[in-house]
Design an enzyme around this catalytic site. Sequence first.
Site, PDB file in Angstrom:
ATOM      1  CG  HIS A 523      -2.175  -1.040   1.097  1.00  0.00           C
ATOM      2  ND1 HIS A 523      -3.306  -0.777   1.197  1.00  0.00           N
ATOM      3  CD2 HIS A 523      -2.132  -2.369   0.923  1.00  0.00           C
ATOM      4  CE1 HIS A 523      -4.246  -1.571   0.867  1.00  0.00           C
ATOM      5  NE2 HIS A 523      -3.389  -2.464   1.020  1.00  0.00           N
ATOM      6  CD  GLU A 615      -0.297   1.820   4.298  1.00  0.00           C
ATOM      7  OE1 GLU A 615      -0.196   2.510   3.341  1.00  0.00           O
ATOM      8  OE2 GLU A 615      -1.351   1.184   4.667  1.00  0.00           O
TER       9      GLU A 615
END
Length: 787
Positions: A523, A615
């Site tokens: 992500h 992330e």
Amino acid sequence: MELNGCFFPAAIVLFTLANGGTLASSEALAGEQYNTSSSSSSSSSSSSGSSIPTTDTLNSTLSTTASVYSTHSPQQQDSTLRTTPRAAPTSPPDLHTSSGGRPEEKKKKKRKAERRQKKESSEHEDEDVKNTSGSTTKELECPPLGLESLRVEDNQLQASSFQRPGLGPHRGRLNIQSGIEEGDLYDGAWCAQHEDQNQWLEVDAVKPTLFTGVILQGRSSIWSWDWVETYKVQLSNDSINWVTCRNGTQDMVFTGNQNVYTPELGVLPVPTVARYLRINPLTWYINGTICLRAEILGCPVQDASEGRGDEAGSKSKDGLDFRHHNYMEMRKLMKAVSEQCPEITRIYTIGKSYNGLKLYVMEISDNPGKHELGEPEFRYVAGMHGNEVLGRELVLNLMQYLCRQYKRGDQRVVRLVTETRIHLMPSMNPDGYETAFEKGSELSGWGLGRYSVEGIDLNHNFPDLNTILWDAQEVAPDPSKVPNHYIPIPEFYTKEEAVVAPETRAVISWMQDIPFVLSANLHGGELVVVYPYDFTRDWAPKEYTASPDDAFFRWLATVYASTNLAMANPDRRMCHYDDFQRTRNIVNGGAWHTVRGSMSDFSYLHTNCFEVTVELSCDKYPHAIELPGEWDNNKESLLIYMEQVHRGIKGVVRDKMTKTGLADAIIKVEDHDHDIRTAVDGDFWRLLNPGEYRVVAWAEGYIPTARSCRVGMQPRATQCDFHLVKTPALRLKEIRARGRFPHDLQLQLRALRLRQLRVTTRILNQRREKQQQQQRKGRQRREAHRA
């Protein structure tokens, strides 16, 4: 004297200009494109997606500023205005439309080129897909200075005033997010203390920079609405003498925002060289105050005596294809890698998106297309949120890197490829990516392209198996007897009317077909590795929710975070409002914020696969100039995380008499309330930290067998095989009659629900394709009627 453009009083020193009025080399200016285009314009870009202006182009552009550069050194800049009259300049030249010829002829040539490239790259694509993937992005001459990506440091931002530290100039960064509580330090914009037209946000570029534009955004807040509607731009060499950009005989007034979310681009009428730039708000939302988030576009002007520098940071030495790839370009790259390494690669699809774009996967293995006994299966999935694009590019880079290094005999890569079956999915949400790609890296904003075409967040779209497990444990007399793995999909989830995206359905079927052991979901928007559980008990907004394998998940997260150069940097600035340095850049999903129906939780509870969410960067959509540095940040992490699939124990469960492998045999580890099952050939992999474990293998119709298995410190799985003896038929019959030996109803139910899901998926896909065909025929009829 008044000019049509940005007035500039201070003389910027370039030794080459001082000596001859021209630049010695086109390398003096890093003219990276604002965003890479689709394949129709890729020929004008370098392999990294950059487009460096020629000396003539640069001199022409600089001459329109009507500035005369003095012979003073940079430390002795003269702030007096030296200009010569020139004709009023027009808008900045378009790097892709500056050639000669009538506009009609250029449009025809462009359309022909696009059709030719589509034809060449559509050998395996359906007609409806070809019509959805020809979008191009608008390109601007200069890249972002780096407010959003944090290349611009806090001390380079100044302001006339600010309401409180949490709304200081350091928060005036494009797409920065505020916390729910909007604490004193972490609000979502720069906000001026006073409401008048004398307020400003100042950016110091450190070096002379050719400024070309400003991007503005409103304040990130759930409590208030604030944005700037119009503003002026001022430029300076010394931060003392300022001149306002002009349009003709009047100060240029730029249009800002009409809402808090959408980034708005203001293009300087004439690109102008300066060191400092100020944004001077004139009007703002009537019910709000002066608040803004910004990005500045500018090409650094390099002094010839310093040589060519890299303003964007690291230039990777790996020489990969560092640019943003839309759907068609992604397919081309994957095909090129497969052609370079046909012996270790295979491209396949697991389904289609809502718009009919295929969900491609590249398999990399020494025996592609086949599950090999004793060889674990690994996957990387990127692009679940279409506007979080860095994972997509890293996965494409990884394909290229593994292919090239394997051919070179890199022993680490050779070992990975020969001992692991690797699956790489660069884009789980290609529809969302195409939407974001059309706007480009800075103008797509924080949310555009995140969701599927149907408005579904794919990371909230998987079945919530957590609640099913926890509810069953609460009502059971003995919670330890509740099945803790391979939990079936709920029946309502398999219905036609269920809100389940085709992309989600495809990934669930993929998980069922391949016995994955380890995975990561890539992500963007933060710098942290998130491990299960993502969903909290009783819907708590934020609560540490540990899985039975919490210790190993923390190890997995730490392996990636500690080897990631950006995460491991002790001096890095936090992205938004969470300081993950305190937790060593890893976090339990529930402790961060609860996510129901995440892919990581589903993967853990429905299959054997352990998965974390990475992330990758503060900026969801980094500019192309950032990609080489981001690859360097993540290369080691991507490789070492894959190697963790070989930790723990592995083995084969066989029938003692026939020596055949037993599929779906259960592997239990004492003190770990999460079981796994064997693959179709009877092989298994159980990820574990170093230690001594009592392991039990059991299959229906066989007597359970236990043994002790020791896991060492080395990243090599311990072989732990089992040979099971069948239960005597008469004894088995007696036990079943007393109801003490239940059939594996959970496994049967799991298979039944999957069949139901696949049936409804096929029906929905056929219905959707029929609708798309009708829409296509309708467009063709309308076009024929107009013709």
